[in-house]
Design a protein around this motif. Structure first.
Motif, PDB file in Angstrom:
ATOM      1  N   VAL A   1       0.723  -1.106  -0.081  1.00 42.75           N
ATOM      2  CA  VAL A   1       0.003  -0.002   0.122  1.00 42.75           C
ATOM      3  C   VAL A   1       0.888   1.403   0.071  1.00 42.75           C
ATOM      4  CG1 VAL A   1      -1.546   1.402   1.392  1.00 42.75           C
ATOM      5  CG2 VAL A   1      -1.776  -0.843   1.103  1.00 42.75           C
ATOM      6  N   LEU A   2       2.025   1.059   0.799  1.00 43.18           N
ATOM      7  CA  LEU A   2       2.962   2.376   0.852  1.00 43.18           C
ATOM      8  C   LEU A   2       3.532   2.324  -0.335  1.00 43.18           C
ATOM      9  CD1 LEU A   2       4.205   2.364   4.587  1.00 43.18           C
ATOM     10  CD2 LEU A   2       2.415   3.898   3.649  1.00 43.18           C
ATOM     11  N   GLU A   3       3.954   1.544  -0.929  1.00 44.78           N
ATOM     12  CA  GLU A   3       4.771   1.741  -2.571  1.00 44.78           C
ATOM     13  C   GLU A   3       3.820   2.065  -3.458  1.00 44.78           C
ATOM     14  OE1 GLU A   3       6.431  -1.948  -5.373  1.00 44.78           O
ATOM     15  OE2 GLU A   3       6.797  -1.902  -3.309  1.00 44.78           O
ATOM     16  N   ASP A   4       2.609   1.673  -3.360  1.00 43.25           N
ATOM     17  CA  ASP A   4       1.544   2.255  -4.362  1.00 43.25           C
ATOM     18  C   ASP A   4       1.311   3.707  -4.176  1.00 43.25           C
ATOM     19  OD1 ASP A   4       1.259  -0.245  -5.828  1.00 43.25           O
ATOM     20  OD2 ASP A   4      -0.625  -0.658  -4.767  1.00 43.25           O
ATOM     21  N   ALA A   5       1.248   3.936  -2.635  1.00 45.17           N
ATOM     22  CA  ALA A   5       1.034   5.766  -2.508  1.00 45.17           C
ATOM     23  C   ALA A   5       2.070   6.367  -2.907  1.00 45.17           C
ATOM     24  CB  ALA A   5       0.727   5.640  -1.146  1.00 45.17           C
ATOM     25  N   GLU A   6       3.372   6.047  -2.667  1.00 48.08           N
ATOM     26  CA  GLU A   6       4.531   6.855  -2.960  1.00 48.08           C
ATOM     27  C   GLU A   6       4.573   6.738  -4.660  1.00 48.08           C
ATOM     28  OE1 GLU A   6       7.919   4.713  -1.356  1.00 48.08           O
ATOM     29  OE2 GLU A   6       7.426   5.750   0.327  1.00 48.08           O
ATOM     30  N   ALA A   7       4.192   5.835  -5.377  1.00 47.88           N
ATOM     31  CA  ALA A   7       4.167   5.927  -7.017  1.00 47.88           C
ATOM     32  C   ALA A   7       3.218   6.862  -7.257  1.00 47.88           C
ATOM     33  CB  ALA A   7       3.976   4.666  -7.364  1.00 47.88           C
ATOM     34  N   ALA A   8       2.005   6.996  -6.682  1.00 49.20           N
ATOM     35  CA  ALA A   8       1.081   7.826  -7.027  1.00 49.20           C
ATOM     36  C   ALA A   8       1.409   9.183  -6.808  1.00 49.20           C
ATOM     37  CB  ALA A   8      -0.298   7.323  -6.353  1.00 49.20           C
ATOM     38  N   GLN A   9       2.088   9.321  -5.700  1.00 52.05           N
ATOM     39  CA  GLN A   9       2.529  10.767  -5.624  1.00 52.05           C
ATOM     40  C   GLN A   9       3.596  11.411  -6.428  1.00 52.05           C
ATOM     41  OE1 GLN A   9       4.151  10.638  -1.339  1.00 52.05           O
ATOM     42  NE2 GLN A   9       2.317  10.843  -0.458  1.00 52.05           N
ATOM     43  N   VAL A  10       4.447  10.437  -7.062  1.00 47.82           N
ATOM     44  CA  VAL A  10       5.498  10.823  -8.000  1.00 47.82           C
ATOM     45  C   VAL A  10       4.794  10.996  -9.320  1.00 47.82           C
ATOM     46  CG1 VAL A  10       7.499   9.929  -9.521  1.00 47.82           C
ATOM     47  CG2 VAL A  10       7.431   9.494  -7.125  1.00 47.82           C
ATOM     48  N   ARG A  11       3.762  10.084  -9.625  1.00 44.01           N
ATOM     49  CA  ARG A  11       3.054  10.506 -10.927  1.00 44.01           C
ATOM     50  C   ARG A  11       2.309  11.856 -10.607  1.00 44.01           C
ATOM     51  NH1 ARG A  11       1.459   5.140 -10.624  1.00 44.01           N
ATOM     52  NH2 ARG A  11      -0.645   5.725  -9.653  1.00 44.01           N
ATOM     53  N   TYR A  12       1.585  12.167  -9.578  1.00 44.72           N
ATOM     54  CA  TYR A  12       0.858  13.374  -9.264  1.00 44.72           C
ATOM     55  C   TYR A  12       1.779  14.375  -9.511  1.00 44.72           C
ATOM     56  CZ  TYR A  12      -2.115  16.942  -7.227  1.00 44.72           C
ATOM     57  OH  TYR A  12      -2.567  18.294  -7.120  1.00 44.72           O
ATOM     58  N   ALA A  13       2.973  14.454  -8.886  1.00 43.06           N
ATOM     59  CA  ALA A  13       3.870  15.734  -8.867  1.00 43.06           C
ATOM     60  C   ALA A  13       4.279  15.829 -10.223  1.00 43.06           C
ATOM     61  CB  ALA A  13       4.982  15.286  -8.020  1.00 43.06           C
ATOM     62  N   ALA A  14       4.697  14.863 -11.182  1.00 42.25           N
ATOM     63  CA  ALA A  14       5.132  15.081 -12.623  1.00 42.25           C
ATOM     64  C   ALA A  14       3.953  15.465 -13.206  1.00 42.25           C
ATOM     65  CB  ALA A  14       5.715  13.577 -13.029  1.00 42.25           C
ATOM     66  N   ALA A  15       2.922  15.203 -13.000  1.00 41.27           N
ATOM     67  CA  ALA A  15       1.683  15.771 -13.909  1.00 41.27           C
ATOM     68  C   ALA A  15       1.290  17.183 -13.479  1.00 41.27           C
ATOM     69  CB  ALA A  15       0.250  15.095 -13.621  1.00 41.27           C
ATOM     70  N   THR A  16       1.292  17.674 -12.252  1.00 41.57           N
ATOM     71  CA  THR A  16       1.177  18.934 -11.787  1.00 41.57           C
ATOM     72  C   THR A  16       2.315  20.004 -11.855  1.00 41.57           C
ATOM     73  OG1 THR A  16       1.434  18.522  -9.531  1.00 41.57           O
ATOM     74  CG2 THR A  16      -0.870  18.247 -10.353  1.00 41.57           C
ATOM     75  N   ARG A  17       3.429  19.553 -12.335  1.00 42.29           N
ATOM     76  CA  ARG A  17       4.638  20.591 -12.445  1.00 42.29           C
ATOM     77  C   ARG A  17       4.245  21.653 -13.414  1.00 42.29           C
ATOM     78  NH1 ARG A  17       8.561  16.866 -13.364  1.00 42.29           N
ATOM     79  NH2 ARG A  17       8.545  16.588 -11.158  1.00 42.29           N
ATOM     80  N   PRO A  18       4.423  22.658 -13.355  1.00 45.29           N
ATOM     81  CA  PRO A  18       4.000  23.664 -14.326  1.00 45.29           C
ATOM     82  C   PRO A  18       5.041  23.762 -15.321  1.00 45.29           C
ATOM     83  CG  PRO A  18       5.038  24.886 -12.227  1.00 45.29           C
ATOM     84  CD  PRO A  18       4.968  23.436 -12.070  1.00 45.29           C
ATOM     85  N   VAL A  19       4.354  24.066 -16.558  1.00 46.62           N
ATOM     86  CA  VAL A  19       5.328  23.990 -17.693  1.00 46.62           C
ATOM     87  C   VAL A  19       5.345  25.430 -18.194  1.00 46.62           C
ATOM     88  CG1 VAL A  19       5.517  23.199 -20.204  1.00 46.62           C
ATOM     89  CG2 VAL A  19       4.650  21.580 -18.256  1.00 46.62           C
ATOM     90  N   ALA A  20       6.534  25.853 -18.609  1.00 46.39           N
ATOM     91  CA  ALA A  20       6.466  27.272 -19.145  1.00 46.39           C
ATOM     92  C   ALA A  20       6.045  27.277 -20.458  1.00 46.39           C
ATOM     93  CB  ALA A  20       8.188  27.631 -19.192  1.00 46.39           C
ATOM     94  N   PRO A  21       5.156  28.344 -20.656  1.00 44.25           N
ATOM     95  CA  PRO A  21       4.648  28.474 -22.237  1.00 44.25           C
ATOM     96  C   PRO A  21       5.583  28.766 -23.220  1.00 44.25           C
ATOM     97  CG  PRO A  21       3.997  30.429 -20.822  1.00 44.25           C
ATOM     98  CD  PRO A  21       4.503  29.366 -19.800  1.00 44.25           C
ATOM     99  N   ARG A  22       5.524  28.135 -24.181  1.00 48.80           N
ATOM    100  CA  ARG A  22       6.402  28.494 -25.573  1.00 48.80           C
ATOM    101  C   ARG A  22       6.014  29.819 -26.029  1.00 48.80           C
ATOM    102  NH1 ARG A  22       6.841  25.081 -30.888  1.00 48.80           N
ATOM    103  NH2 ARG A  22       8.589  26.216 -31.837  1.00 48.80           N
ATOM    104  N   ALA A  23       7.036  30.447 -26.289  1.00 46.41           N
ATOM    105  CA  ALA A  23       6.897  31.811 -26.821  1.00 46.41           C
ATOM    106  C   ALA A  23       6.187  31.642 -28.331  1.00 46.41           C
ATOM    107  CB  ALA A  23       8.050  32.607 -27.043  1.00 46.41           C
ATOM    108  N   GLY A  24       5.466  32.582 -28.725  1.00 47.74           N
ATOM    109  CA  GLY A  24       4.897  32.651 -30.134  1.00 47.74           C
ATOM    110  C   GLY A  24       5.790  33.042 -31.068  1.00 47.74           C
ATOM    111  N   LEU A  25       5.383  32.952 -32.202  1.00 52.71           N
ATOM    112  CA  LEU A  25       6.162  33.156 -33.373  1.00 52.71           C
ATOM    113  C   LEU A  25       6.705  34.794 -33.300  1.00 52.71           C
ATOM    114  CD1 LEU A  25       7.311  32.632 -36.304  1.00 52.71           C
ATOM    115  CD2 LEU A  25       5.268  33.512 -37.189  1.00 52.71           C
ATOM    116  N   TRP A  26       5.859  35.681 -33.092  1.00 54.72           N
ATOM    117  CA  TRP A  26       5.973  37.079 -33.012  1.00 54.72           C
ATOM    118  C   TRP A  26       7.009  37.364 -31.979  1.00 54.72           C
ATOM    119  CZ3 TRP A  26       5.612  39.305 -37.521  1.00 54.72           C
ATOM    120  CH2 TRP A  26       4.630  39.155 -38.222  1.00 54.72           C
ATOM    121  N   ALA A  27       6.854  36.707 -30.729  1.00 56.09           N
ATOM    122  CA  ALA A  27       7.659  37.003 -29.676  1.00 56.09           C
ATOM    123  C   ALA A  27       9.237  36.553 -29.987  1.00 56.09           C
ATOM    124  CB  ALA A  27       7.314  36.477 -28.599  1.00 56.09           C
TER     125      ALA A  27
END
Length: 121
Positions: free
Chosen positions: A36-62
């Motif tokens: 159970v603890l192993e599954d919980a740690e794996a879920a935390q890692v997946r959640y942290a990776a999914a919620t990590r903010p991604v910097a928006p890519r600059a547009g063409l004009w920028a």
């Protein structure tokens, strides 16, 4: 027998089993807790990776603006472009000190087309 008598008989017959279940506290095995603890740690890692903010890519004009040197360079480029258009459209009739001839102002790259010079040459 009525319904309430039947319900009371069933409750009385099952009461010892319920009491025994209440007295015995369920304890999970150490193997189950580890899984159970192993599954919980794996879920935390997946959640942290999914919620990590991604910097928006600059547009063409920028990216173009940044490649040219930013806003100061863009304003200089725009001013030079507008000055070129203005000079091209507002060609003077006669330059001081020169006699006007047909070839002074215009280079005719398409001689088949009639090109008016605006100066009346």
């Amino acid at each position: 027998m009525s319904t309430s008598d039947e319900d009371n008989w069933q409750e009385a017959a099952l009461a010892p089993f319920f009491d025994a279940a209440r007295r015995q506290a369920p304890t999970p095995s150490t193997d189950l807790m580890a899984r159970v603890l192993e599954d919980a740690e794996a879920a935390q890692v997946r959640y942290a990776a999914a919620t990590r903010p991604v910097a928006p890519r600059a547009g063409l004009w920028a990216r173009i603006r940044q490649g040219l040197g930013g806003w100061p360079a863009m304003t200089g480029l725009a001013a030079a472009g507008l000055a070129g258009v203005w000079i091209g459209l507002a060609l003077p009739e006669v330059l001081p000190g020169l006699e006007p001839t047909a070839g002074d102002y215009v280079v005719d790259i398409a001689p088949d087309l009639a090109l008016e010079t605006g100066g009346g040459f």
